[in-house]
Motif scaffolding. Structure first.
Motif, PDB file in Angstrom:
ATOM      1  N   LYS A 109       0.844  -1.207   0.000  1.00 28.17           N
ATOM      2  CA  LYS A 109       0.000   0.000   0.000  1.00 28.17           C
ATOM      3  C   LYS A 109       0.870   1.245   0.000  1.00 28.17           C
ATOM      4  O   LYS A 109       0.638   2.187  -0.768  1.00 28.17           O
ATOM      5  N   LYS A 110       1.900   1.257   0.848  1.00 33.86           N
ATOM      6  CA  LYS A 110       2.796   2.423   0.924  1.00 33.86           C
ATOM      7  C   LYS A 110       3.500   2.630  -0.420  1.00 33.86           C
ATOM      8  O   LYS A 110       3.650   3.772  -0.881  1.00 33.86           O
ATOM      9  N   ASP A 113       1.003   3.993  -2.841  1.00 34.93           N
ATOM     10  CA  ASP A 113       0.604   5.361  -2.504  1.00 34.93           C
ATOM     11  C   ASP A 113       1.634   6.375  -3.028  1.00 34.93           C
ATOM     12  O   ASP A 113       1.289   7.518  -3.321  1.00 34.93           O
ATOM     13  N   LYS A 114       2.895   5.970  -3.146  1.00 35.52           N
ATOM     14  CA  LYS A 114       3.965   6.858  -3.630  1.00 35.52           C
ATOM     15  C   LYS A 114       3.900   7.054  -5.140  1.00 35.52           C
ATOM     16  O   LYS A 114       4.495   7.997  -5.663  1.00 35.52           O
TER      17      LYS A 114
END
Length: 115
Positions: A109-110, A113-114
């Protein structure tokens, strides 16, 4: 602590030669290495000699039954410990898997998200 209990139980089971003690079939459990449960004697009341012989048979039965039921309890306790230890280990493995999946999902997810 659970790991220590698991290792101890497994070592104890191996030392006693009972890695799997009893038999579970058709919804019932029975001991595997205890022989046949001795039949209960009857008390004869025909005459004094018959009564005395039946009392002797009762004494003999009590000794055989004691050995049988001590074995039964030992096997049941061994199997109960194996079942509990196995269930605890598998539950711990499941928790580790859930945790690892959660960490991987958070990392993905991280990363996304970037973008």
């Amino acid at each position: 602590m659970k790991l220590f209990a698991l290792i101890f139980s497994l070592l104890l089971a191996q030392a006693t030669g009972l890695a799997h003690a009893g038999t579970l079939a058709n919804g019932g459990w029975s001991p595997k290495n205890c022989g046949v449960k001795p039949d209960e004697p009857t008390i004869a009341d025909d005459n004094v000699e018959a009564f005395n012989n039946s009392v002797a048979a009762i004494n003999n039965w009590q000794q055989q039954a004691k050995v049988y039921f001590e074995c039964l309890i030992k096997e049941a306790n061994t199997d109960n410990a194996i079942i509990a230890d196995t269930a605890n280990k598998r539950q711990a493995d499941y928790r580790k898997s859930v945790e690892a999946i959660g960490v991987a999902a958070d990392a993905a997810k991280k990363k996304l998200d970037k973008q």
